[in-house]
Motif scaffolding. Structure first.
Motif, PDB file in Angstrom:
ATOM      1  N   ARG A  23     -20.412  15.028 -32.301  1.00  0.00           N
ATOM      2  CA  ARG A  23     -21.620  15.805 -32.009  1.00  0.00           C
ATOM      3  C   ARG A  23     -22.819  14.881 -31.789  1.00  0.00           C
ATOM      4  N   VAL A  24     -22.869  13.785 -32.521  1.00  0.00           N
ATOM      5  CA  VAL A  24     -23.943  12.813 -32.328  1.00  0.00           C
ATOM      6  C   VAL A  24     -23.910  12.270 -30.908  1.00  0.00           C
ATOM      7  N   ILE A  25     -22.720  11.919 -30.451  1.00  0.00           N
ATOM      8  CA  ILE A  25     -22.577  11.372 -29.105  1.00  0.00           C
ATOM      9  C   ILE A  25     -22.946  12.417 -28.058  1.00  0.00           C
ATOM     10  N   GLN A  26     -22.515  13.638 -28.295  1.00  0.00           N
ATOM     11  CA  GLN A  26     -22.869  14.716 -27.371  1.00  0.00           C
ATOM     12  C   GLN A  26     -24.388  14.872 -27.302  1.00  0.00           C
ATOM     13  N   ASN A  27     -25.032  14.750 -28.444  1.00  0.00           N
ATOM     14  CA  ASN A  27     -26.485  14.843 -28.484  1.00  0.00           C
ATOM     15  C   ASN A  27     -27.120  13.697 -27.694  1.00  0.00           C
ATOM     16  N   PHE A  28     -26.590  12.500 -27.847  1.00  0.00           N
ATOM     17  CA  PHE A  28     -27.102  11.354 -27.096  1.00  0.00           C
ATOM     18  C   PHE A  28     -26.985  11.598 -25.592  1.00  0.00           C
ATOM     19  N   TYR A  43     -14.424   6.784 -24.615  1.00  0.00           N
ATOM     20  CA  TYR A  43     -15.597   6.412 -23.814  1.00  0.00           C
ATOM     21  C   TYR A  43     -15.495   6.915 -22.378  1.00  0.00           C
ATOM     22  N   LEU A  44     -14.279   6.966 -21.850  1.00  0.00           N
ATOM     23  CA  LEU A  44     -14.104   7.447 -20.477  1.00  0.00           C
ATOM     24  C   LEU A  44     -14.499   8.922 -20.375  1.00  0.00           C
ATOM     25  N   ALA A  45     -14.149   9.694 -21.410  1.00  0.00           N
ATOM     26  CA  ALA A  45     -14.522  11.109 -21.424  1.00  0.00           C
ATOM     27  C   ALA A  45     -16.034  11.262 -21.499  1.00  0.00           C
ATOM     28  N   ILE A  46     -16.681  10.385 -22.266  1.00  0.00           N
ATOM     29  CA  ILE A  46     -18.145  10.434 -22.349  1.00  0.00           C
ATOM     30  C   ILE A  46     -18.759  10.137 -20.986  1.00  0.00           C
ATOM     31  N   ASN A  76     -26.202  12.769 -13.517  1.00  0.00           N
ATOM     32  CA  ASN A  76     -27.093  11.647 -13.809  1.00  0.00           C
ATOM     33  C   ASN A  76     -26.391  10.338 -13.453  1.00  0.00           C
ATOM     34  N   LYS A  77     -26.456   9.973 -12.160  1.00  0.00           N
ATOM     35  CA  LYS A  77     -25.727   8.797 -11.678  1.00  0.00           C
ATOM     36  C   LYS A  77     -26.274   7.504 -12.284  1.00  0.00           C
ATOM     37  N   GLY A  78     -27.601   7.401 -12.368  1.00  0.00           N
ATOM     38  CA  GLY A  78     -28.198   6.167 -12.889  1.00  0.00           C
ATOM     39  C   GLY A  78     -27.789   5.898 -14.322  1.00  0.00           C
ATOM     40  N   GLN A  79     -27.850   6.954 -15.164  1.00  0.00           N
ATOM     41  CA  GLN A  79     -27.433   6.792 -16.558  1.00  0.00           C
ATOM     42  C   GLN A  79     -25.945   6.470 -16.646  1.00  0.00           C
ATOM     43  N   GLY A  80     -25.161   7.062 -15.738  1.00  0.00           N
ATOM     44  CA  GLY A  80     -23.729   6.802 -15.707  1.00  0.00           C
ATOM     45  C   GLY A  80     -23.435   5.341 -15.439  1.00  0.00           C
ATOM     46  N   VAL A  81     -24.182   4.746 -14.501  1.00  0.00           N
ATOM     47  CA  VAL A  81     -23.987   3.335 -14.174  1.00  0.00           C
ATOM     48  C   VAL A  81     -24.301   2.457 -15.385  1.00  0.00           C
ATOM     49  N   GLU A  82     -25.438   2.733 -16.040  1.00  0.00           N
ATOM     50  CA  GLU A  82     -25.835   1.913 -17.185  1.00  0.00           C
ATOM     51  C   GLU A  82     -24.838   2.038 -18.334  1.00  0.00           C
ATOM     52  N   PHE A  83     -24.347   3.263 -18.563  1.00  0.00           N
ATOM     53  CA  PHE A  83     -23.373   3.454 -19.633  1.00  0.00           C
ATOM     54  C   PHE A  83     -22.051   2.761 -19.294  1.00  0.00           C
ATOM     55  N   ALA A 143     -13.465   0.393 -22.710  1.00  0.00           N
ATOM     56  CA  ALA A 143     -12.638   1.329 -21.942  1.00  0.00           C
ATOM     57  C   ALA A 143     -11.883   0.540 -20.880  1.00  0.00           C
ATOM     58  N   ASN A 144     -10.806   1.122 -20.360  1.00  0.00           N
ATOM     59  CA  ASN A 144     -10.031   0.487 -19.296  1.00  0.00           C
ATOM     60  C   ASN A 144     -10.888   0.402 -18.037  1.00  0.00           C
ATOM     61  N   ILE A 145     -11.120  -0.843 -17.580  1.00  0.00           N
ATOM     62  CA  ILE A 145     -12.042  -1.055 -16.453  1.00  0.00           C
ATOM     63  C   ILE A 145     -11.547  -0.356 -15.196  1.00  0.00           C
ATOM     64  N   SER A 146     -10.264  -0.439 -14.929  1.00  0.00           N
ATOM     65  CA  SER A 146      -9.701   0.191 -13.734  1.00  0.00           C
ATOM     66  C   SER A 146      -9.948   1.693 -13.740  1.00  0.00           C
ATOM     67  N   ASN A 147      -9.789   2.327 -14.951  1.00  0.00           N
ATOM     68  CA  ASN A 147     -10.025   3.768 -15.046  1.00  0.00           C
ATOM     69  C   ASN A 147     -11.494   4.111 -14.846  1.00  0.00           C
ATOM     70  N   VAL A 148     -12.385   3.234 -15.307  1.00  0.00           N
ATOM     71  CA  VAL A 148     -13.817   3.449 -15.094  1.00  0.00           C
ATOM     72  C   VAL A 148     -14.125   3.449 -13.603  1.00  0.00           C
ATOM     73  N   PHE A 149     -13.558   2.452 -12.881  1.00  0.00           N
ATOM     74  CA  PHE A 149     -13.805   2.368 -11.437  1.00  0.00           C
ATOM     75  C   PHE A 149     -13.288   3.614 -10.734  1.00  0.00           C
ATOM     76  N   ASN A 150     -12.081   4.016 -11.102  1.00  0.00           N
ATOM     77  CA  ASN A 150     -11.474   5.178 -10.440  1.00  0.00           C
ATOM     78  C   ASN A 150     -12.265   6.459 -10.705  1.00  0.00           C
ATOM     79  N   LEU A 151     -12.877   6.531 -11.899  1.00  0.00           N
ATOM     80  CA  LEU A 151     -13.659   7.727 -12.221  1.00  0.00           C
ATOM     81  C   LEU A 151     -14.859   7.846 -11.285  1.00  0.00           C
ATOM     82  N   PHE A 152     -15.522   6.731 -11.005  1.00  0.00           N
ATOM     83  CA  PHE A 152     -16.645   6.767 -10.056  1.00  0.00           C
ATOM     84  C   PHE A 152     -16.172   7.196  -8.679  1.00  0.00           C
ATOM     85  N   LEU A 153     -14.999   6.717  -8.306  1.00  0.00           N
ATOM     86  CA  LEU A 153     -14.479   7.083  -6.982  1.00  0.00           C
ATOM     87  C   LEU A 153     -14.109   8.558  -6.941  1.00  0.00           C
ATOM     88  N   GLU A 154     -13.603   9.105  -8.068  1.00  0.00           N
ATOM     89  CA  GLU A 154     -13.306  10.539  -8.120  1.00  0.00           C
ATOM     90  C   GLU A 154     -14.555  11.372  -7.882  1.00  0.00           C
TER      91      GLU A 154
END
Length: 672
Positions: free
Chosen positions: A503-508, A530-533, A542-549, A564-575
């Motif tokens: 819940r703390v993370i959701q609040n953030f 972290y990937l789910a977050i 919020n693309k800008g916040q997504g990039v920073e996170f 987090a798995n870097i490859s999965n992070v990249f693929n998430l942006f592409l999705e």
């Protein structure tokens, strides 16, 4: 054990247990030597009894109470001996010389000489031996090897003629009590107790018997009062008065406690007197034994006699605290070792139903509140229901609050108070209930959520903030959820306090405080998805916040590993069809040019070339990466008309000739 006690025990109406722990004659110890002058029992671990043989030799019977039946006879030429209450030390006294022996080390721990005849000795603490001489009282501290005997105070004249029964102190060793008895004219037994204050260097003589000290709260709360109890009996008065005095500093704003209550003796017993007592701090009662073998159990707060029974036909010559459970150990002149304790299965019901005990319900309530004994649930449930039915809502609230283990502080109780119609000019019953709890404690989970709902409904957010600041609410995820719909900043500390990390993370995320997520998780040793977050952030647009996170969770700064798995992070942006943001993250995440990440470097260039040749050209100019698939990227560059880069990557002459044909386009692109 007396037949009267045995008869009541068979009828199962007795609230006190009097168990025969041991019969000393069965071990060969004669009842003739079971006298106060011969017996030493400093704790519930050992008994030491002096015996003189037919030939005049002296030896000591040492009984290990942790192994009943185990007796050692030690031939020692000494006037007295005893064991330390908790350590393997054996103490020997010859006239006025005292030796303390460390048994395992087989050495003398301390040896001192008292400057006069010794009349009595007793361990007043684990480190201090109290010694009563003919004229003075002394302390011997075994932690100070070279220290001399410390003279504490002079005995009053009245005590010089007495048989000394006890010398005790309070836990701080600031208050002392010397107690003795003497037979006066006509065979009347008189008792004298000399109280002495080390801090004030003054004393007081009390005509009374069987003193004791204790430390426990006299009022609600955790503050421990220093208590002195005595059975006062003046020669000019008939009655014996059970007296309780507070001798230490009282609780702030509360006057010093003082209580007096006359003791009622059985009519068939003439000239009855208290002999010894032991205070139970757990139950707040005093166990007292008389010279005819009666056992009294008295409530310290009210002074009421809870129970009286003739437990033994022999007078007690020694008593001490029995730690498990909190009770009393006594030795009679017939050599019987008795263990006296509260029967936790019957005491509450007994007091509650004993109408002859003054303030019986108050005594039962106090004891049940402190100890959570059997019968307390029925007692408080009945009190609560009676108060509700009579309209005494303050009394009902007190019963619910006092019940042990919060047994009545439930949603059902809240429902009952909520259903009561408020009387004009009177406080709201539910609000009063909550206020009474918070006067000395905090609301539990049910109460906290209910009160906050009411306060939020009436727009009293500031009151909620104040209660949280004072620690009056129990923080739970449910409470956080209630506040989150109104004020996300207010819900955050509740989530943190309740350790509801998700819940703390959701609040953030909801408050765009993504930079706090990783430090929070690391501090609390929490490993979220972290990937789910990141997906939740990108879902919010919020693309800008997504990039920073994404940069944070892919970071390798200070030797750390990606979260987090870097490859999965990249693929998430592409999705999410965010190639520009993806390349921004990839460039920083792949810094270091690691051979094992060649396929990700290839992916980076594929994405960059696919959405912007200019961006791809800029990445090539950084010269950060060399581990990618050069032939595959060369072909993509040729297709994107990045001929100079393609030419630099091809090695086959056929590919090079084909690119050279487009040299005019190289110039145009350069001019462009």
């Amino acid at each position: 054990i007396n037949a009267e006690y045995m008869g009541l025990q068979r009828m199962q109406i007795i609230p006190v247990k009097v168990d025969e722990k041991l019969k000393l004659p069965s071990l060969g110890v004669s009842p003739e030597i079971c006298k106060q002058a011969n017996v030493a029992m400093e704790s519930d671990r050992h008994i030491c009894i002096k015996e003189i043989g037919p030939d005049g030799s002296t030896f000591f019977n040492i009984i290990d109470l942790t192994q009943p039946g185990k007796l050692q006879k030690k031939p020692i030429s000494a006037d007295a001996a005893m064991m330390h209450p908790s350590r393997p030390y054996f103490c020997i006294r010859n006239e006025n010389t005292i030796k303390i022996l460390d048994i395992p080390k087989k050495e003398v721990l301390k040896e001192v000489t008292i400057p006069e005849e010794v009349k009595y000795w007793h361990w007043i603490t684990g480190n201090i031996l109290g010694v009563v001489g003919a004229n003075f009282v002394y302390h011997v501290d075994i932690t100070q090897p070279g220290a001399e005997v410390q003279q504490i105070f002079a005995k009053r004249e009245e005590l010089q003629a007495c048989q000394i029964m006890q010398y005790i102190t309070d836990s701080s060793v600031k208050w002392c009590a010397l107690y003795g008895i003497v037979v006066a004219e006509g065979g009347v037994l008189n008792g004298y107790t000399q109280m002495y204050s080390l801090e004030m260097n003054s004393d007081q003589l009390i005509e009374g018997f069987a003193p004791s000290f204790g430390d426990f709260p006299l009022q609600e709360g955790e503050y421990k009062n220093k208590v002195f109890t005595i059975f006062a009996k003046k020669k000019a008065e008939e009655a014996t008065t059970f007296t309780v005095l507070e001798v230490g500093e009282p609780k702030s704003g509360v006057p010093k406690f003082r209580m007096k209550q006359p003791i009622s003796y059985p009519p068939e017993v003439a000239e009855e007197k208290p002999i010894l007592s032991q205070l139970s701090q757990k139950y707040r009662v005093v166990f007292m034994v008389t010279k005819t073998g009666y056992l009294y159990v008295l409530d310290v707060i009210s002074g009421s006699t809870i129970f009286r029974i003739r437990a033994t036909d022999g007078v007690a010559v020694a008593v001490c605290l029995h730690s498990q459970p909190d009770g009393m150990l006594a030795i009679t002149r017939k050599g019987t070792v008795l263990h006296v304790s509260i029967d936790e299965n019957t005491i509450i019901d007994y007091i509650r139903s004993a109408k002859n005990i003054p303030s019986n319900l108050a005594i039962a309530s106090r004891m049940a509140t402190r100890t959570a004994l059997k019968g307390g649930d029925t007692l408080f449930s009945e009190q609560f229901q009676e108060c509700i039915e009579s309209g005494d809502y303050t009394g009902a609230a007190k019963a619910a609050i006092s019940a042990p283990n919060q047994m009545l502080r439930t949603p059902d109780t809240i429902k009952i108070f909520r259903a009561i119609k408020q009387v004009p000019g009177q406080p709201n019953p539910l609000s009063q209930y909550f206020s009474m709890i918070m006067e000395s404690g905090k609301l539990n989970a049910f109460e906290s959520t209910e009160l906050v709902k009411i306060l939020i409904q009436h727009g009293k957010k500031e009151t909620v903030e104040d209660l949280l600041r004072k620690g009056k609410l129990e923080c739970t995820s449910e409470l956080g959820d209630i506040l989150n719909s109104t004020d996300k900043d207010l819900s955050l500390p509740v989530y943190k306090e309740s350790h509801t990390h998700d819940r703390v993370i959701q609040n953030f995320v909801e408050t765009n405080r993504l930079s706090e997520i990783v430090p929070f998780c690391q501090k609390n040793n929490f490993s979220p998805d972290y990937l789910a977050i990141l997906k939740r952030v990108l879902d919010s647009g919020n693309k800008g916040q997504g990039v920073e996170f994404a940069k944070m969770i892919c970071s390798r700064k200070n030797g750390s590993y990606p979260l987090a798995n870097i490859s999965n992070v990249f693929n998430l942006f592409l999705e999410f069809n965010l190639p520009e943001e993806c390349t921004t993250v990839m460039v920083e995440a792949l810094e270091g040019n690691r051979p094992e990440e060649g396929h990700l470097q290839t992916m980076l260039f594929e994405v960059a070339i696919g959405y912007s040749a200019k961006v791809a050209e800029g990445i090539f100019q950084l010269n950060m990466f060399t581990c990618y698939d050069r032939l595959k990227i060369a072909k993509l560059c040729e297709q994107a008309q990045l001929y100079s880069i393609a030419l630099n990557h091809y090695t086959d002459i056929t590919d090079i000739r084909r690119v050279i044909i487009n040299t005019h386009k190289l110039k145009k692109r350069a001019n462009h």
